[in-house]
Design a protein around this motif. Structure first.
Motif, short mmCIF file in Angstrom:
data_model
loop_
_atom_site.label_atom_id
_atom_site.label_comp_id
_atom_site.label_asym_id
_atom_site.label_seq_id
_atom_site.Cartn_x
_atom_site.Cartn_y
_atom_site.Cartn_z
N GLU A 25 79.27 19.78 33.95
CA GLU A 25 78.69 18.99 32.88
C GLU A 25 79.69 18.76 31.75
OE1 GLU A 25 74.91 19.23 29.86
OE2 GLU A 25 74.79 20.28 31.77
N GLU A 26 80.48 19.78 31.43
CA GLU A 26 81.48 19.65 30.38
C GLU A 26 82.56 18.64 30.76
OE1 GLU A 26 84.69 22.61 28.40
OE2 GLU A 26 82.64 23.39 28.58
N LEU A 51 81.09 15.15 30.41
CA LEU A 51 81.04 14.72 29.01
C LEU A 51 82.42 14.38 28.47
CD1 LEU A 51 78.33 17.10 27.52
CD2 LEU A 51 78.18 14.64 27.87
N ASP A 52 83.45 15.12 28.89
CA ASP A 52 84.83 14.79 28.48
C ASP A 52 85.24 13.42 29.00
OD1 ASP A 52 85.08 17.18 27.13
OD2 ASP A 52 86.13 18.20 28.78
N HIS A 73 83.21 11.01 29.76
CA HIS A 73 82.38 10.04 29.04
C HIS A 73 82.97 9.74 27.66
CE1 HIS A 73 78.94 8.14 27.16
NE2 HIS A 73 78.86 9.13 26.29
N ARG A 74 83.36 10.76 26.94
CA ARG A 74 83.89 10.59 25.58
C ARG A 74 85.24 9.88 25.57
NH1 ARG A 74 82.42 16.45 24.79
NH2 ARG A 74 80.24 16.36 24.15
N PRO A 78 74.80 9.78 28.82
CA PRO A 78 76.18 10.01 29.24
C PRO A 78 76.35 10.04 30.76
CG PRO A 78 75.54 11.62 27.57
CD PRO A 78 74.33 10.83 27.91
N VAL A 79 75.39 10.61 31.47
CA VAL A 79 75.49 10.68 32.94
C VAL A 79 75.41 9.28 33.54
CG1 VAL A 79 74.40 11.56 35.03
CG2 VAL A 79 74.58 13.01 33.03
N THR A 114 78.55 7.17 32.65
CA THR A 114 79.73 7.59 33.39
C THR A 114 79.64 7.16 34.85
OG1 THR A 114 79.94 9.48 31.91
CG2 THR A 114 81.21 9.55 33.94
#
Length: 85
Positions: free
Chosen positions: A2-3, A6-7, A9-10, A26-27, A30
């Motif tokens: 998950e981390e 998110l990375d 995504h950001r 975010p999911v 992405t």
């Protein structure tokens, strides 16, 4: 995992813009960025929806249009994330 997601995504500007759509987080953003080709390849939004498998199956005869169930074409995981959203 998950981390890392998110990375990823950001780090992507387009993914951040997609996440602003209601129901797309975010999911979903992405996954859209990773699994879809360039949007300019599609003629319209309906063509993109058909590629995803979100349009009904056509059963037309004798000039009468009859739409059936949603087709199972396209990427199942991407379609399920968008439908649940």
């Amino acid at each position: 995992v998950e981390e890392e997601l998110l990375d990823l995504h950001r780090a992507d500007e387009c993914s951040l813009r997609l996440a602003q759509i209601p129901g797309v987080g975010p999911v979903g953003a992405t996954l859209l960025m990773l699994k879809t080709p360039d949007a300019r390849l599609f003629e319209s939004g309906r063509a993109f929806a058909a590629w995803l498998g979100l349009t009904p199956k056509d059963h037309s005869t004798a000039g009468k249009t009859r739409l059936g169930v949603i087709t199972r074409a396209g990427d199942e995981m991407l379609r399920s994330v968008l439908v649940v959203g």
